[in-house]
Design an enzyme around this catalytic site. Sequence first.
Site: not given
Length: 396
Positions: A87, A109, A376
């Site tokens: 991220k 969000e 990830s």
Amino acid sequence: MENTKKHFGIYGGQYVPEILMNAIDELEKAYAFYREDPEFIETFNQLLQDYAGRPSRLYFAKEMTRDLNGAKIYLKREDLNHTGAHKINNVLGQALLAQKMGKKRLIAETGAGQHGVATATVAALMKMPCEIYMGEEDMKRQALNVYRMRLLGAKVVPVISGTASLKDAVSAAMAEWAKHLEDTHYCLGSATGPHPFPTMVRDFQSDISKEMKEQILSKEGKLPDVVMACVGGGANAIGSFYHFIKDKAVRLIGCEGAGQGIDSLKSAATMNIGSPGIFHGMKSYFCQNDYGQIAPVYSISAGLDYPGIGPEHAYLHDIHRAQYVPVTDEEAVLAFEYLAKMEGIIPAIESAHAIAYAMKLAPKMRKDQIIIVTLSGRGDKDCAALARYRGEMLYE
Ligand SMILES: *Cc1c(COP(=O)(O)O)cnc(C)c1O
């Protein structure tokens, strides 16, 4: 980076209310300019390197390879980035762009809280006030991440509409953006939403495949046979696929959260159970009922628990360039436990979906073939929930 375009085949576009059109236009123009700006690119790359810790490692999973007795398995270690997932790559790019655009404030969000934590982190670094929209249900489930965001100086705003989860948080953040276009940038967390977000987020994540390619060529002297990643909105997957799209011999596989199975009502495997539609500013595949209403979705993994998928994936699916496979909760939990014991790496439960499919595929492949799995994120955040899944109460 290639030219900015609004559509991927028939997918993508800018299906937003009039009130947001100016902001979308402004963002599109700014991104088209700065993506070519050498100083912007240099600052972004420097942050990726010094703050996020890139390039991430490509690790040969020797024990897993031996145990599965088939293709060689490599793990792309996005879990080693600052804040523990991919991220941060996207947030650094968007926050930098927001500053260039003269925006003073970041909103975002979040579902499980990973994107919220990454945004709050970069907001602290760049001295920007930050508000994170989060479903009230998710706030209860992810209390630790709520605390982390507050510690980093962000305000966490509970969203109580709809199912009080990720899709409602996206809607609330978009509404807030429409009210404060002048000074606020909406830092969207996945390769979804109206153009330019799917292109921009993909570009900011595309170092994953760029590095992978260099790393595998230097380790093996050839390209991988398969690249696979888990898919929520599709950011880490499109980042992993991007520089391989033109290499037709490389199979691209996205692993979706199938929850309790694609035949149950509790699933989030959009490409397997969904159909084309329009939502959150984009045309893509969505889980929806016969009337086109967005359906409630479920996955054990909060990061995969989204009823849509990014438009570039919809396109890659339709032209048969990438394949999207469902992975159930149970398979993901087994993979989570397997990787911990086998390699000493605790994966995020999202990433465990990709590990699970690699465990199925590798034994069917030859020993001279290569699979790269994108890890990830790291799994520390999931330990309490996974303990509960196994019937053990764990207090943090
Ligand atoms: C958010 C998240 C995902 C899902 O998001 P994508 O946009 O599909 O990448 C996957 N893994 C981790 C660790 C995440 O935090």
